[in-house]
Design a protein around this motif. Structure first.
Motif, PDB file in Angstrom:
ATOM      1  N   ALA A 134     -11.975   8.565   9.570  1.00 21.50           N
ATOM      2  CA  ALA A 134     -11.583   9.469  10.658  1.00 21.50           C
ATOM      3  C   ALA A 134     -11.735   8.804  12.021  1.00 21.50           C
ATOM      4  CB  ALA A 134     -12.406  10.752  10.597  1.00 21.50           C
ATOM      5  N   SER A 135     -12.719   7.929  12.156  1.00 26.55           N
ATOM      6  CA  SER A 135     -12.965   7.271  13.443  1.00 26.55           C
ATOM      7  C   SER A 135     -12.350   5.871  13.502  1.00 26.55           C
ATOM      8  CB  SER A 135     -14.474   7.174  13.702  1.00 26.55           C
ATOM      9  OG  SER A 135     -15.119   6.432  12.660  1.00 26.55           O
ATOM     10  N   TYR A 136     -11.541   5.530  12.490  1.00 25.90           N
ATOM     11  CA  TYR A 136     -10.989   4.178  12.414  1.00 25.90           C
ATOM     12  C   TYR A 136      -9.952   3.934  13.508  1.00 25.90           C
ATOM     13  CZ  TYR A 136      -8.167   0.249  10.744  1.00 25.90           C
ATOM     14  OH  TYR A 136      -7.475  -0.933  10.647  1.00 25.90           O
ATOM     15  N   ASP A 137     -10.056   2.779  14.118  1.00 30.74           N
ATOM     16  CA  ASP A 137      -9.093   2.329  15.120  1.00 30.74           C
ATOM     17  C   ASP A 137      -8.656   0.924  14.714  1.00 30.74           C
ATOM     18  OD1 ASP A 137      -7.669   1.418  17.279  1.00 30.74           O
ATOM     19  OD2 ASP A 137      -9.111   2.056  18.784  1.00 30.74           O
ATOM     20  N   GLY A 138      -7.373   0.785  14.395  1.00 32.74           N
ATOM     21  CA  GLY A 138      -6.869  -0.492  13.905  1.00 32.74           C
ATOM     22  C   GLY A 138      -7.133  -1.651  14.829  1.00 32.74           C
ATOM     23  N   SER A 139      -7.250  -1.397  16.119  1.00 29.26           N
ATOM     24  CA  SER A 139      -7.470  -2.475  17.077  1.00 29.26           C
ATOM     25  C   SER A 139      -8.880  -3.052  16.996  1.00 29.26           C
ATOM     26  CB  SER A 139      -7.204  -1.981  18.499  1.00 29.26           C
ATOM     27  OG  SER A 139      -8.140  -0.974  18.861  1.00 29.26           O
ATOM     28  N   GLN A 140      -9.788  -2.337  16.335  1.00 32.02           N
ATOM     29  CA  GLN A 140     -11.176  -2.803  16.249  1.00 32.02           C
ATOM     30  C   GLN A 140     -11.426  -3.698  15.045  1.00 32.02           C
ATOM     31  OE1 GLN A 140     -13.564   0.742  16.330  1.00 32.02           O
ATOM     32  NE2 GLN A 140     -13.114   1.180  18.484  1.00 32.02           N
ATOM     33  N   GLY A 141     -10.432  -3.813  14.149  1.00 34.18           N
ATOM     34  CA  GLY A 141     -10.541  -4.741  13.029  1.00 34.18           C
ATOM     35  C   GLY A 141     -11.612  -4.410  12.010  1.00 34.18           C
ATOM     36  N   GLY A 143     -10.951  -2.598   9.251  1.00 34.22           N
ATOM     37  CA  GLY A 143     -10.258  -2.187   8.039  1.00 34.22           C
ATOM     38  C   GLY A 143     -10.813  -2.805   6.776  1.00 34.22           C
ATOM     39  N   ASP A 144     -11.160  -4.087   6.835  1.00 38.03           N
ATOM     40  CA  ASP A 144     -11.674  -4.770   5.641  1.00 38.03           C
ATOM     41  C   ASP A 144     -12.976  -4.137   5.156  1.00 38.03           C
ATOM     42  OD1 ASP A 144      -9.557  -6.489   5.669  1.00 38.03           O
ATOM     43  OD2 ASP A 144     -10.613  -8.109   6.700  1.00 38.03           O
ATOM     44  N   LEU A 145     -13.841  -3.760   6.100  1.00 35.64           N
ATOM     45  CA  LEU A 145     -15.120  -3.144   5.719  1.00 35.64           C
ATOM     46  C   LEU A 145     -14.896  -1.769   5.092  1.00 35.64           C
ATOM     47  CD1 LEU A 145     -17.404  -4.066   8.763  1.00 35.64           C
ATOM     48  CD2 LEU A 145     -17.459  -5.042   6.457  1.00 35.64           C
ATOM     49  N   ILE A 146     -13.958  -1.003   5.650  1.00 32.06           N
ATOM     50  CA  ILE A 146     -13.681   0.319   5.095  1.00 32.06           C
ATOM     51  C   ILE A 146     -13.073   0.202   3.705  1.00 32.06           C
ATOM     52  CG2 ILE A 146     -12.208   2.356   5.355  1.00 32.06           C
ATOM     53  CD1 ILE A 146     -12.663   2.202   8.345  1.00 32.06           C
ATOM     54  N   ASN A 147     -12.147  -0.731   3.524  1.00 29.63           N
ATOM     55  CA  ASN A 147     -11.553  -0.933   2.196  1.00 29.63           C
ATOM     56  C   ASN A 147     -12.593  -1.399   1.191  1.00 29.63           C
ATOM     57  OD1 ASN A 147      -8.688  -0.257   2.311  1.00 29.63           O
ATOM     58  ND2 ASN A 147      -8.517  -1.910   3.804  1.00 29.63           N
ATOM     59  N   LEU A 254      -3.895   2.274   6.169  1.00 26.60           N
ATOM     60  CA  LEU A 254      -5.196   2.796   6.579  1.00 26.60           C
ATOM     61  C   LEU A 254      -5.121   3.459   7.949  1.00 26.60           C
ATOM     62  CD1 LEU A 254      -8.210   3.167   6.122  1.00 26.60           C
ATOM     63  CD2 LEU A 254      -8.572   0.839   6.999  1.00 26.60           C
ATOM     64  N   ASN A 255      -4.399   2.857   8.870  1.00 27.59           N
ATOM     65  CA  ASN A 255      -4.316   3.405  10.223  1.00 27.59           C
ATOM     66  C   ASN A 255      -3.664   4.791  10.212  1.00 27.59           C
ATOM     67  OD1 ASN A 255      -4.793   2.941  13.105  1.00 27.59           O
ATOM     68  ND2 ASN A 255      -2.575   3.000  13.277  1.00 27.59           N
ATOM     69  N   SER A 256      -2.545   4.922   9.490  1.00 28.73           N
ATOM     70  CA  SER A 256      -1.869   6.222   9.439  1.00 28.73           C
ATOM     71  C   SER A 256      -2.640   7.230   8.590  1.00 28.73           C
ATOM     72  CB  SER A 256      -0.438   6.068   8.922  1.00 28.73           C
ATOM     73  OG  SER A 256      -0.408   5.435   7.662  1.00 28.73           O
ATOM     74  N   LEU A 257      -3.439   6.739   7.609  1.00 25.54           N
ATOM     75  CA  LEU A 257      -4.287   7.643   6.834  1.00 25.54           C
ATOM     76  C   LEU A 257      -5.367   8.242   7.729  1.00 25.54           C
ATOM     77  CD1 LEU A 257      -4.915   8.832   4.019  1.00 25.54           C
ATOM     78  CD2 LEU A 257      -6.454   6.881   3.648  1.00 25.54           C
ATOM     79  N   ALA A 258      -5.909   7.417   8.629  1.00 28.37           N
ATOM     80  CA  ALA A 258      -6.891   7.920   9.594  1.00 28.37           C
ATOM     81  C   ALA A 258      -6.256   8.976  10.494  1.00 28.37           C
ATOM     82  CB  ALA A 258      -7.437   6.764  10.432  1.00 28.37           C
ATOM     83  N   MET A 259      -5.014   8.729  10.931  1.00 28.23           N
ATOM     84  CA  MET A 259      -4.319   9.715  11.766  1.00 28.23           C
ATOM     85  C   MET A 259      -4.013  10.981  10.973  1.00 28.23           C
ATOM     86  SD  MET A 259      -1.786   7.517  14.267  1.00 28.23           S
ATOM     87  CE  MET A 259      -1.018   6.515  12.987  1.00 28.23           C
TER      88      MET A 259
END
Length: 391
Positions: A134-141, A143-147, A254-259
């Motif tokens: 929910a708090s993911y921002d693609g610009s912060q990089g 994604g790998d940790l969340i996956n 992942l980015n659009s899933l967060a949105m």
């Protein structure tokens, strides 16, 4: 876990068989006993039982020598490992027949508790994952940790195409906890795809990451999810439970899933403020969501200025509902009048009255938009109209 359960094991089995029961840890120290004063003392027969992994009977004469009571002692296994023992006091000839029963009961209780604790740990981990998304921002990089976090839980986020948020609103005969568990159980049946990720959360909510049965265009996926949600709502109603369901935007990564997750949560919140119930989709609340981004002071000022001549009237709500209903089909007056259960002339009368009082022409696009925005902003700014209630 074993130490926390030992007293419960001793007391519950004692009630069933009518003989005193004690439970020891791997060091033969009593950690649970129907005679509580024995807790913390040493039980010598248990040492031999656990060392040799077999049942041991203590006769009366031997019991006097080691300072214990006669009875039967058995090892307790947990995933093929001896972790303690259970002993039943009494005449060996009488209590021996209970030995296997008490042993299996203790082992079953341990496995059930382990299963429950494992589920709770997984649910907490899932909640953490959902909050990170929910708090993911693609610009912060990140994604790998969340996956990686998702893979450790057996979740494949790349297959998830939409977020859905459910909130239980009312229940009839059950307690709130029982009703919530019924809702979760029925939800798992309704959204039964094995790759769907269902996460029970606090405040009687559940979040679902939906994996479609087959891939297709976003419009088709959204329609299928909304249809499933409507059927699920009906199933719950038959069980005396009411719930609201918010469907987020479709997702492809992942980015659009967060949105999608954020949009579903926003839709749930806005629906409460707007007095909506049932199934609602973020795609149908985009205008309301944009208005909600305005500063509170600005939106209240705009709504008050635009609706000043209406808000003090006794028929304000009728005027509001008439105009908002008309906005859904402005070129189908007959259909709107039928939906609002009024004559077409009455509809026209109210719209003209709104024009006279506000100076905004409902038949002019710009004026109609300003009126619509003002009504929506006033609803958003007011306290939520829906409250949790027992039916």
């Amino acid at each position: 876990m074993f130490k926390k359960m030992a007293q419960n094991i001793a007391e519950s089995t004692c009630e069933v068989i009518g003989h005193n029961v004690l439970v020891t840890d791997e060091n033969a120290v009593i950690i649970g006993c129907s005679v509580k004063k024995r807790i913390g003392t040493f039980h010598e027969p248990s040492l031999k039982v656990m060392r040799e992994n077999k049942t041991f009977i203590t006769q009366s004469d031997e019991a006097k020598k080691v300072g214990v009571y006669p009875g039967v002692t058995l090892p307790i296994h947990f995933f093929d490992k001896v972790i303690g023992s259970v002993s039943i006091t009494g005449s060996p000839e009488e209590v021996e027949r209970y030995g296997l029963l008490v042993q299996k009961q203790a082992e079953i209780m341990l496995r059930e508790q382990a299963f429950l604790e494992s589920n709770l740990v997984r649910e907490r981990a899932l909640r953490d994952l959902f909050e990170n998304i929910a708090s993911y921002d693609g610009s912060q990089g990140m994604g790998d940790l969340i996956n990686l976090q998702a893979r450790e839980l057996g979740v494949t986020l790349s297959r998830c195409r939409m977020a859905v948020v459910l909130e239980m609103k009312g229940w009839k005969d059950e307690s709130s906890e029982n009703a919530y568990q019924i809702m979760v159980r029925e939800l798992r049946s309704a959204f039964s795809h094995p790759r769907n990720v269902i996460c029970p959360q606090r405040n009687r909510r559940v979040t679902v990451f939906v994996t479609p049965n087959r891939q297709g265009p976003n419009e088709e996926i959204t329609q299928n999810v909304e249809e499933t949600a409507k059927k699920f709502i009906e199933v719950l109603k038959n069980k005396g439970i009411t719930a609201d369901i918010a469907v987020g935007f479709p997702a492809s990564d992942l980015n659009s899933l967060a949105m999608s997750l954020r949009s579903a949560r926003d839709a749930m919140r806005l629906a409460g403020q707007l007095g909506l119930s049932g199934v609602f989709s973020a795609r149908n609340l985009t205008g309301e969501a944009l208005l909600d981004l305005l500063p509170v002071g600005k939106r209240e000022e705009f709504a008050e200025r635009t609706l000043a001549a209406l808000t003090s009237r006794n028929d304000y709500e009728e005027m509001r509902d008439t105009f908002l209903g008309w906005c859904e089909s402005p070129f189908a007056s007959g259909e709107v009048a039928e939906k609002l259960a009024m004559h077409r002339n009455s509809l026209q009368y109210r719209l003209k009255k709104i024009r006279a009082l506000t100076g905004k022409n409902p038949w002019n696009f710009k004026d109609a938009f300003e009126l619509w925005a003002a009504f929506v902003l006033k609803n958003i700014s007011s306290e939520g109209k829906t409250k949790v209630k027992v039916l």
